[in-house]
Every structure is written in structure tokens, then in C-alpha cells.
Design a protein around this motif. Structure first.
Motif, PDB file in Angstrom:
ATOM      1  N   LYS A  53      -1.093   6.876  -1.881  1.00 26.23           N
ATOM      2  CA  LYS A  53      -1.781   8.059  -1.377  1.00 26.23           C
ATOM      3  C   LYS A  53      -3.190   8.190  -1.944  1.00 26.23           C
ATOM      4  O   LYS A  53      -3.902   9.147  -1.643  1.00 26.23           O
ATOM      5  N   THR A  54      -3.610   7.215  -2.768  1.00 24.56           N
ATOM      6  CA  THR A  54      -4.969   7.193  -3.319  1.00 24.56           C
ATOM      7  C   THR A  54      -5.788   6.155  -2.552  1.00 24.56           C
ATOM      8  O   THR A  54      -5.213   5.282  -1.890  1.00 24.56           O
ATOM      9  N   PRO A  55      -7.122   6.211  -2.632  1.00 22.17           N
ATOM     10  CA  PRO A  55      -7.941   5.221  -1.931  1.00 22.17           C
ATOM     11  C   PRO A  55      -7.637   3.791  -2.411  1.00 22.17           C
ATOM     12  O   PRO A  55      -7.757   3.491  -3.598  1.00 22.17           O
ATOM     13  N   LEU A  73      11.990   0.063  -2.882  1.00 14.82           N
ATOM     14  CA  LEU A  73      10.798   0.605  -3.526  1.00 14.82           C
ATOM     15  C   LEU A  73       9.692   0.974  -2.536  1.00 14.82           C
ATOM     16  O   LEU A  73       8.673   1.531  -2.930  1.00 14.82           O
ATOM     17  N   LEU A  74       9.906   0.664  -1.246  1.00 12.69           N
ATOM     18  CA  LEU A  74       8.915   0.987  -0.216  1.00 12.69           C
ATOM     19  C   LEU A  74       9.629   1.230   1.099  1.00 12.69           C
ATOM     20  O   LEU A  74      10.559   0.502   1.446  1.00 12.69           O
ATOM     21  N   GLY A  75       9.175   2.258   1.817  1.00 14.32           N
ATOM     22  CA  GLY A  75       9.691   2.544   3.154  1.00 14.32           C
ATOM     23  C   GLY A  75       8.522   2.784   4.095  1.00 14.32           C
ATOM     24  O   GLY A  75       7.349   2.644   3.719  1.00 14.32           O
ATOM     25  N   SER A  80       2.904   3.536   5.614  1.00 19.08           N
ATOM     26  CA  SER A  80       1.946   4.212   6.491  1.00 19.08           C
ATOM     27  C   SER A  80       0.833   4.861   5.675  1.00 19.08           C
ATOM     28  O   SER A  80      -0.348   4.798   6.047  1.00 19.08           O
ATOM     29  N   ALA A  81       1.174   5.454   4.536  1.00 23.59           N
ATOM     30  CA  ALA A  81       0.163   6.053   3.663  1.00 23.59           C
ATOM     31  C   ALA A  81      -0.775   4.971   3.118  1.00 23.59           C
ATOM     32  O   ALA A  81      -1.986   5.189   3.002  1.00 23.59           O
ATOM     33  N   ALA A  82      -0.230   3.800   2.802  1.00 25.54           N
ATOM     34  CA  ALA A  82      -1.065   2.690   2.305  1.00 25.54           C
ATOM     35  C   ALA A  82      -2.064   2.245   3.364  1.00 25.54           C
ATOM     36  O   ALA A  82      -3.228   1.987   3.052  1.00 25.54           O
ATOM     37  N   MET A 105       2.793  -2.550  11.297  1.00 21.94           N
ATOM     38  CA  MET A 105       1.702  -1.923  10.541  1.00 21.94           C
ATOM     39  C   MET A 105       0.668  -2.945  10.105  1.00 21.94           C
ATOM     40  O   MET A 105       1.000  -4.039   9.673  1.00 21.94           O
ATOM     41  N   GLU A 106      -0.615  -2.556  10.186  1.00 23.02           N
ATOM     42  CA  GLU A 106      -1.731  -3.427   9.787  1.00 23.02           C
ATOM     43  C   GLU A 106      -1.873  -3.406   8.265  1.00 23.02           C
ATOM     44  O   GLU A 106      -2.807  -2.829   7.714  1.00 23.02           O
TER      45      GLU A 106
END
Length: 160
Positions: A53-55, A73-75, A80-82, A105-106
Motif C-alpha cells: 500500500k506504499t509507493p 502470504l499474498l492474495g 491489486s494494491a501492489a 494482473m500487470e
């Protein structure tokens, strides 16, 4: 971005460290690289959730989950936030979930495998520490490069 880990290994020799694990690609981007941000956590993705959620600024998040197959550890929400925050990729020494949602997702996403169970949020883990897995030491600030052949790490940015 066009990356060839074999060519980078040939060109840079001992300046390149190879992660000796068979990761699977899960995101739509299969060639990616960037400066590393590290997280060490075990069955708790609280720090992963905070970091994506950070740049990202084109960086790669490397997560040492101890290789545990019991918790993801990732969903899709965190992936999507990344994407939204400009991360180039995420490499997980562990497992993820929501495979079908992450696939288009890209984002470069690699992990050992998938498991449907989510993590517990205990607020545990360490950010910015040196990691060691797959016969490779990975430090915060190193550079990681990944393609379909494998994953390599170097202390400085490589030109291919």
C-alpha cells in the motif's frame, strides 16, 4: 522490460547470485526486476499488506515466509494494491492464493505454490532485513531480476 537471467549470469559472472528454488509465475508479467525491499515473516502477512500500500517506485518486494505451505502470504487484494502503487513484482518464499484473480494482473508475482488458507494478522515480521533462502543472501537495496528461467540477485543494478 526484457530480461534474460541466463544472459545476465553470463555477462556478470560472480557478481550475480542465483536463487536455487523453483518458483512459479502467477502474475501477467514474467520478466521483471528492480531494487529489493525485504520482509521476513512466518504465516503472517501484516507487513506485506502494509508495504504493497506504499509507493513501490518499480521495486520488488521479496518475502521470506519460511517456505510454509500452510498459509497464503499474498492474495488478489494485496496484489491489486501492489499494481496500483507501482511495485514491479513480488517474490515469495512461501505460498499465495487467488491464483485466477492474480493471473491477469500487470505485476510480476512468483511463489513456491498456492494454498487457499489466509494468514493470521498478528502484526509480526521484520522489514528491511537480510534474507537467506534458496542458497542466496538477499539484502534490502539489492537488485532482483526474474524471468521464466529463474531469479537472480545482485548488489548493484545490472545492464543486460
Amino acid at each position: 522490460m526484457s530480461i534474460s537471467t541466463p544472459d545476465l549470469c553470463d555477462e556478470h559472472g560472480d557478481a550475480v547470485r542465483v536463487i536455487e528454488l523453483q518458483f512459479r509465475h502467477y502474475g501477467a508479467v514474467t520478466q521483471f526486476g528492480g531494487q529489493v525491499q525485504t520482509i521476513k515473516c512466518f504465516e503472517d502477512n501484516s507487513l506485506v499488506a502494509e508495504q504493497v500500500k506504499t509507493p513501490g517506485e518499480g521495486r520488488v518486494l521479496v518475502v521470506d515466509g519460511g517456505g510454509s505451505p500452510r498459509r497464503s502470504l499474498l492474495g488478489d487484494n494485496l496484489a491489486s494494491a501492489a499494481v496500483k502503487n507501482g511495485w514491479a513484482g513480488i517474490v515469495i518464499f512461501g505460498y499465495l492464493r487467488d491464483v485466477e484473480e492474480i493471473a491477469p494482473m500487470e505485476l510480476g508475482v512468483m511463489a513456491l505454490g498456492s494454498v487457499p488458507r489466509k494468514t493470521e494478522k498478528r502484526g509480526e515480521g521484520q522489514l528491511g532485513v537480510n534474507l537467506h533462502f534458496g542458497g542466496c543472501e538477499i539484502g534490502c537495496g539489492d537488485f532482483l531480476y526474474a524471468d521464466e528461467t529463474g531469479v537472480i540477485v545482485a548488489s548493484q543494478a545490472l545492464q543486460g
